[in-house]
Design a protein around this motif. Structure first.
Motif, mmCIF file in Angstrom:
data_model
loop_
_atom_site.group_PDB
_atom_site.id
_atom_site.type_symbol
_atom_site.label_atom_id
_atom_site.label_comp_id
_atom_site.label_asym_id
_atom_site.label_seq_id
_atom_site.Cartn_x
_atom_site.Cartn_y
_atom_site.Cartn_z
ATOM 1 N N ILE A 1 0.857 -1.184 0.000
ATOM 2 C CA ILE A 1 0.000 0.000 0.000
ATOM 3 C C ILE A 1 0.894 1.235 0.000
ATOM 4 N N HIS A 2 0.378 2.299 -0.572
ATOM 5 C CA HIS A 2 1.106 3.573 -0.544
ATOM 6 C C HIS A 2 0.409 4.497 0.449
ATOM 7 N N VAL A 3 1.193 5.085 1.363
ATOM 8 C CA VAL A 3 0.627 5.926 2.420
ATOM 9 C C VAL A 3 1.239 7.328 2.339
ATOM 10 N N LEU A 4 0.379 8.307 2.126
ATOM 11 C CA LEU A 4 0.791 9.712 2.130
ATOM 12 C C LEU A 4 0.156 10.382 3.345
ATOM 13 N N VAL A 5 0.991 11.001 4.184
ATOM 14 C CA VAL A 5 0.502 11.671 5.388
ATOM 15 C C VAL A 5 0.946 13.129 5.349
ATOM 16 N N LYS A 6 -0.011 14.034 5.519
ATOM 17 C CA LYS A 6 0.283 15.465 5.592
ATOM 18 C C LYS A 6 -0.284 16.029 6.886
ATOM 19 N N ASP A 7 0.238 17.191 7.305
ATOM 20 C CA ASP A 7 -0.361 17.858 8.460
ATOM 21 C C ASP A 7 -1.386 18.876 7.978
ATOM 22 N N ASN A 8 -2.022 19.573 8.916
ATOM 23 C CA ASN A 8 -3.079 20.517 8.554
ATOM 24 C C ASN A 8 -2.546 21.796 7.912
ATOM 25 N N LYS A 9 -1.217 21.894 7.749
ATOM 26 C CA LYS A 9 -0.623 23.009 7.011
ATOM 27 C C LYS A 9 -0.144 22.566 5.630
ATOM 28 N N ASP A 10 -0.566 21.360 5.233
ATOM 29 C CA ASP A 10 -0.251 20.782 3.929
ATOM 30 C C ASP A 10 1.228 20.419 3.783
ATOM 31 N N LYS A 11 1.903 20.230 4.899
ATOM 32 C CA LYS A 11 3.289 19.770 4.855
ATOM 33 C C LYS A 11 3.304 18.244 4.821
ATOM 34 N N THR A 12 4.094 17.672 3.914
ATOM 35 C CA THR A 12 4.187 16.222 3.812
ATOM 36 C C THR A 12 5.006 15.668 4.979
ATOM 37 N N ILE A 13 4.391 14.779 5.739
ATOM 38 C CA ILE A 13 5.044 14.153 6.890
ATOM 39 C C ILE A 13 5.675 12.822 6.488
ATOM 40 N N SER A 14 4.964 12.061 5.664
ATOM 41 C CA SER A 14 5.484 10.769 5.202
ATOM 42 C C SER A 14 4.874 10.449 3.847
ATOM 43 N N ASP A 15 5.698 9.933 2.964
ATOM 44 C CA ASP A 15 5.254 9.519 1.631
ATOM 45 C C ASP A 15 5.990 8.218 1.335
ATOM 46 N N THR A 16 5.328 7.105 1.624
ATOM 47 C CA THR A 16 6.044 5.837 1.600
ATOM 48 C C THR A 16 5.171 4.700 1.084
ATOM 49 N N THR A 17 5.835 3.687 0.577
ATOM 50 C CA THR A 17 5.168 2.451 0.166
ATOM 51 C C THR A 17 5.481 1.381 1.204
ATOM 52 N N MET A 18 4.435 0.731 1.698
ATOM 53 C CA MET A 18 4.598 -0.265 2.751
ATOM 54 C C MET A 18 4.233 -1.642 2.213
ATOM 55 N N PRO A 19 5.139 -2.613 2.317
ATOM 56 C CA PRO A 19 4.802 -3.972 1.882
ATOM 57 C C PRO A 19 3.777 -4.593 2.830
ATOM 58 N N LEU A 20 2.921 -5.420 2.279
ATOM 59 C CA LEU A 20 1.936 -6.137 3.080
ATOM 60 C C LEU A 20 2.390 -7.577 3.288
ATOM 61 N N LYS A 21 2.341 -7.995 4.518
ATOM 62 C CA LYS A 21 2.694 -9.379 4.834
ATOM 63 C C LYS A 21 1.597 -10.295 4.315
ATOM 64 N N ILE A 22 1.994 -11.331 3.597
ATOM 65 C CA ILE A 22 1.032 -12.280 3.041
ATOM 66 C C ILE A 22 0.716 -13.326 4.099
ATOM 67 N N LEU A 23 -0.554 -13.442 4.423
ATOM 68 C CA LEU A 23 -0.971 -14.383 5.456
ATOM 69 C C LEU A 23 -1.175 -15.773 4.870
ATOM 70 N N ASP A 24 -0.870 -16.775 5.681
ATOM 71 C CA ASP A 24 -1.126 -18.151 5.252
ATOM 72 C C ASP A 24 -2.623 -18.385 5.162
ATOM 73 N N LYS A 25 -3.023 -19.077 4.126
ATOM 74 C CA LYS A 25 -4.453 -19.373 3.953
ATOM 75 C C LYS A 25 -4.848 -20.575 4.789
#
Length: 359
Positions: free
Chosen positions: A335-359
């Motif tokens: 997933i890609h997660v973009l986080v900004k504050d209420n002044k429109d400053k970018t706090i984090s702009d990152t791609t996070m891998p998802l752990k694949i769960l066993d079925k």
């Protein structure tokens, strides 16, 4: 004492009256400019509301009942004269002359319980906690036989300071048209000289005449001296100078208070490894003044999830329920997660891998 008890009881009664309305939170730091002032002088009060739910775009009003209640009867429709002005970074201001605003003499204000108030929106559906604006009585200076007194005693570069001068203790000042502040920072390394032949400089450096040979200079060092960002103030060196340099106070110095910068902001996700069956947490501590929201945009394949968390300067924290948001979506590996504050400053702009769960 009776007046103070009455004021506190009134505050409690008002709390009961408005308990069903939205509580905006407690007011943060409060200050005045000038730092010290007489009740019949114009003063500007400053209120840090960055940790409250008041937004910069909101109209905020003062509802004050001590020393008097200028806007009495208007809780549900505040008067325009009670409206605050937004400054920046979650700070609002209110300018008044106490004797005029409260229709009281200086003696009556001094004998009152002080300045007790709430801050509110126009119709009173949102209000702060009860607060008191402190007043610094500097009248002891008139009889202290001191040449110079500073409020605060050790100023910092980014906060206001009031410097009092008793010209009666120096020969040659009696009857002078004006007194001026010839000064510098850090042993004259940064200058703001009194240049009598320049009208704008002469006005900038002019002290306020308090009468009977007493004067006051008000300034915020970083603004007054136009210092570069990161400049460390060690002292203010100065002379009090009569108009056209006919006499002066001799060299004076005020040592600066230790400037302790706030800890840097820190942001993080938790847990560090996630799957689409988890709650994604995020937290930011030590936020800058005026920052009270984290606004996120999560992109998971073709799905976009948006939302926000509220908080204060100490911490903003929240969770996103990926379990429900990503339910039924197959084949996600990141997933890609973009986080900004209420002044429109970018706090984090990152791609996070998802752990694949066993079925």
């Amino acid at each position: 004492m009776k007046k103070i008890i009455y004021t506190i009881l009134l505050a409690i009664l008002m709390s009961n009256l408005v308990q069903s309305q939205e509580a905006a939170g407690s007011i943060g730091s409060m200050s005045s400019y000038p730092v010290v002032y007489k009740y019949d002088e114009q003063v500007t009060w400053y209120f840090d509301l960055s940790a409250t739910t008041f937004a910069p775009t909101e109209d905020v009003y003062i509802w004050i009942w001590s020393p008097s209640e200028p806007d009495a009867g208007n809780w549900e429709h505040s008067s325009d004269f009670a409206k605050l002005t937004y400054v920046k970074d979650g700070v609002w201001s209110f300018t008044l002359t106490p004797t005029v605003y409260f229709s009281k003499t200086p003696e009556e204000i001094a004998a009152s319980a002080g300045f007790w108030f709430r801050l509110k929106n126009y119709d009173g559906s949102k209000q702060s906690e009860v607060a008191n604006m402190a007043y610094t009585d500097f009248s002891s200076f008139y009889t202290a036989n001191e040449l110079i007194r500073s409020y605060p005693e050790k100023p910092t570069i980014d906060k206001a300071v009031s410097i009092l001068f008793n010209s009666n203790l120096k020969e040659g000042f009696e009857g002078v048209p004006s007194v001026h502040f010839h000064s510098g920072l850090n042993d004259w390394a940064v200058l703001q000289e009194y240049q009598a032949w320049l009208p704008d400089v002469s006005e900038k450096t002019k002290l306020k005449d308090l009468g009977n040979g007493f004067y006051r200079m008000d300034l915020i060092p970083q603004e007054y001296y136009n210092t570069e960002p990161g400049f460390v103030m060690e002292n203010i060196t100065f002379l009090m100078v009569a108009k056209d340099w006919t006499t002066n106070s001799g060299d004076q110095i005020i040592y600066a208070g230790e400037f302790i910068p706030p800890p840097p902001p820190s942001f993080g996700f938790f847990p560090l490894q996630i799957s689409q069956k988890d709650f994604l947490g995020m937290s930011r501590k030590n936020n800058e003044s005026g920052v009270n929201k984290l606004i996120y945009t999560i992109t998971a394949g073709s799905k976009v999830i948006t939302g926000e968390f509220g908080g204060n300067t100490a911490e903003i924290k929240g969770f996103v329920n990926l379990v429900s948001e990503l339910d039924g979506i197959q084949g996600l590996t990141e997933i890609h997660v973009l986080v900004k504050d209420n002044k429109d400053k970018t706090i984090s702009d990152t791609t996070m891998p998802l752990k694949i769960l066993d079925k």
